[in-house]
Scaffold this motif. Sequence first.
Motif, PDB file in Angstrom:
ATOM      1  N   ARG A   1       0.971  -1.199   0.072  1.00  0.00           N
ATOM      2  CA  ARG A   1      -0.109   0.022   0.022  1.00  0.00           C
ATOM      3  C   ARG A   1       0.781   1.200  -0.091  1.00  0.00           C
ATOM      4  O   ARG A   1       0.609   2.252  -0.777  1.00  0.00           O
ATOM      5  CB  ARG A   1      -1.050  -0.029   1.231  1.00  0.00           C
ATOM      6  N   ARG A   2       1.952   1.252   0.925  1.00  0.00           N
ATOM      7  CA  ARG A   2       3.008   2.318   0.807  1.00  0.00           C
ATOM      8  C   ARG A   2       3.468   2.654  -0.409  1.00  0.00           C
ATOM      9  O   ARG A   2       3.412   3.795  -0.959  1.00  0.00           O
ATOM     10  CB  ARG A   2       4.016   2.181   1.840  1.00  0.00           C
ATOM     11  N   PHE A   3       4.066   1.686  -1.257  1.00  0.00           N
ATOM     12  CA  PHE A   3       4.616   1.756  -2.417  1.00  0.00           C
ATOM     13  C   PHE A   3       3.766   2.187  -3.466  1.00  0.00           C
ATOM     14  O   PHE A   3       3.896   3.023  -4.360  1.00  0.00           O
ATOM     15  CB  PHE A   3       5.168   0.419  -2.812  1.00  0.00           C
ATOM     16  N   LEU A   4       2.379   1.757  -3.359  1.00  0.00           N
ATOM     17  CA  LEU A   4       1.401   2.206  -4.393  1.00  0.00           C
ATOM     18  C   LEU A   4       1.147   3.789  -3.960  1.00  0.00           C
ATOM     19  O   LEU A   4       1.038   4.313  -5.094  1.00  0.00           O
ATOM     20  CB  LEU A   4       0.059   1.464  -4.196  1.00  0.00           C
ATOM     21  N   LEU A   5       1.122   4.104  -2.734  1.00  0.00           N
ATOM     22  CA  LEU A   5       0.771   5.635  -2.455  1.00  0.00           C
ATOM     23  C   LEU A   5       1.886   6.328  -2.940  1.00  0.00           C
ATOM     24  O   LEU A   5       1.775   7.588  -3.279  1.00  0.00           O
ATOM     25  CB  LEU A   5       0.454   5.673  -1.170  1.00  0.00           C
TER      26      LEU A   5
ATOM     27  N   PHE B   1       6.652   8.016   6.516  1.00  0.00           N
ATOM     28  CA  PHE B   1       7.093   6.529   6.126  1.00  0.00           C
ATOM     29  C   PHE B   1       8.044   6.554   5.082  1.00  0.00           C
ATOM     30  O   PHE B   1       9.167   6.026   5.136  1.00  0.00           O
ATOM     31  CB  PHE B   1       6.049   5.836   5.793  1.00  0.00           C
ATOM     32  N   ARG B   2       7.891   7.404   4.133  1.00  0.00           N
ATOM     33  CA  ARG B   2       8.878   7.417   2.896  1.00  0.00           C
ATOM     34  C   ARG B   2      10.341   7.950   3.278  1.00  0.00           C
ATOM     35  O   ARG B   2      11.290   7.490   2.866  1.00  0.00           O
ATOM     36  CB  ARG B   2       8.294   8.520   1.996  1.00  0.00           C
ATOM     37  N   ALA B   3      10.426   8.985   4.140  1.00  0.00           N
ATOM     38  CA  ALA B   3      11.504   9.765   4.771  1.00  0.00           C
ATOM     39  C   ALA B   3      12.344   8.495   5.240  1.00  0.00           C
ATOM     40  O   ALA B   3      13.777   8.288   5.293  1.00  0.00           O
ATOM     41  CB  ALA B   3      11.293  10.723   5.569  1.00  0.00           C
ATOM     42  N   THR B   4      11.769   7.774   6.107  1.00  0.00           N
ATOM     43  CA  THR B   4      12.481   6.662   6.805  1.00  0.00           C
ATOM     44  C   THR B   4      12.680   5.472   5.829  1.00  0.00           C
ATOM     45  O   THR B   4      13.998   5.043   5.975  1.00  0.00           O
ATOM     46  CB  THR B   4      11.348   5.988   7.976  1.00  0.00           C
ATOM     47  N   GLU B   5      11.862   5.177   4.987  1.00  0.00           N
ATOM     48  CA  GLU B   5      12.187   4.089   4.146  1.00  0.00           C
ATOM     49  C   GLU B   5      13.548   4.562   3.247  1.00  0.00           C
ATOM     50  O   GLU B   5      14.078   3.495   2.548  1.00  0.00           O
ATOM     51  CB  GLU B   5      11.103   3.622   3.179  1.00  0.00           C
ATOM     52  N   ASP B   6      13.518   5.663   2.764  1.00  0.00           N
ATOM     53  CA  ASP B   6      14.587   6.274   1.872  1.00  0.00           C
ATOM     54  C   ASP B   6      15.893   6.258   2.648  1.00  0.00           C
ATOM     55  O   ASP B   6      16.844   6.522   1.985  1.00  0.00           O
ATOM     56  CB  ASP B   6      14.142   7.573   1.340  1.00  0.00           C
TER      57      ASP B   6
ATOM     58  N   PRO C   1      18.984   4.610   4.163  1.00  0.00           N
ATOM     59  CA  PRO C   1      19.226   3.321   4.155  1.00  0.00           C
ATOM     60  C   PRO C   1      19.779   2.776   5.768  1.00  0.00           C
ATOM     61  O   PRO C   1      19.499   1.430   5.713  1.00  0.00           O
ATOM     62  CB  PRO C   1      20.786   3.385   3.426  1.00  0.00           C
ATOM     63  N   GLU C   2      20.405   3.859   6.551  1.00  0.00           N
ATOM     64  CA  GLU C   2      20.568   3.265   7.880  1.00  0.00           C
ATOM     65  C   GLU C   2      19.471   2.645   8.583  1.00  0.00           C
ATOM     66  O   GLU C   2      19.329   1.740   9.374  1.00  0.00           O
ATOM     67  CB  GLU C   2      21.495   4.196   8.759  1.00  0.00           C
ATOM     68  N   LEU C   3      18.267   3.390   8.305  1.00  0.00           N
ATOM     69  CA  LEU C   3      17.005   3.013   9.209  1.00  0.00           C
ATOM     70  C   LEU C   3      16.429   1.809   8.439  1.00  0.00           C
ATOM     71  O   LEU C   3      15.935   0.820   9.155  1.00  0.00           O
ATOM     72  CB  LEU C   3      16.049   4.164   8.910  1.00  0.00           C
ATOM     73  N   ARG C   4      16.524   1.905   7.169  1.00  0.00           N
ATOM     74  CA  ARG C   4      15.983   0.531   6.465  1.00  0.00           C
ATOM     75  C   ARG C   4      16.546  -0.833   6.783  1.00  0.00           C
ATOM     76  O   ARG C   4      16.048  -1.716   6.864  1.00  0.00           O
ATOM     77  CB  ARG C   4      16.145   0.928   5.081  1.00  0.00           C
ATOM     78  N   GLY C   5      17.818  -0.723   7.066  1.00  0.00           N
ATOM     79  CA  GLY C   5      18.493  -1.922   7.586  1.00  0.00           C
ATOM     80  C   GLY C   5      18.285  -2.225   9.023  1.00  0.00           C
ATOM     81  O   GLY C   5      18.832  -3.547   9.408  1.00  0.00           O
ATOM     82  N   ARG C   6      17.894  -1.434   9.573  1.00  0.00           N
ATOM     83  CA  ARG C   6      17.337  -2.121  11.012  1.00  0.00           C
ATOM     84  C   ARG C   6      16.440  -3.150  11.105  1.00  0.00           C
ATOM     85  O   ARG C   6      15.736  -3.154  10.336  1.00  0.00           O
ATOM     86  CB  ARG C   6      16.822  -1.026  11.940  1.00  0.00           C
TER      87      ARG C   6
END
Length: 121
Positions: free
Chosen positions: A21-25, A106-111, A113-118
Amino acid sequence: MSPTNASRMEAACSLLAESERRFLLYELADNRTANLEDLVDQIAAWELDVSAHTLDKETRQRVYVSLVHNHLPRLADYDIIEYDLRSGDIVLAEGFDDIKPLLEQFRATEDEPELRGRPPL
């Protein structure tokens, strides 16, 4: 916070908890409209972190079924999108503005890399 505002916040968090859903949005936030076939490839590629041309038929089918039977109807129920399965057209609706700030967080967090890797919570 009033009970109405709290329930709207819970609904927004629930809607955005699903990565598809996030990716779609994210795509719709950038372009305001999209086509289902194009979204299927893009979402599957984002999920697997691969190029869209490397996706197999089963992966595309899984994402398509998930979008059509779960994510699109749920987002439409909350007036976040409107869609037409015959044409495959998907557009943002008025309710999108209600969740846009949270989606951007959400997008800022997923963008990042260090947060995405947690590991997940």
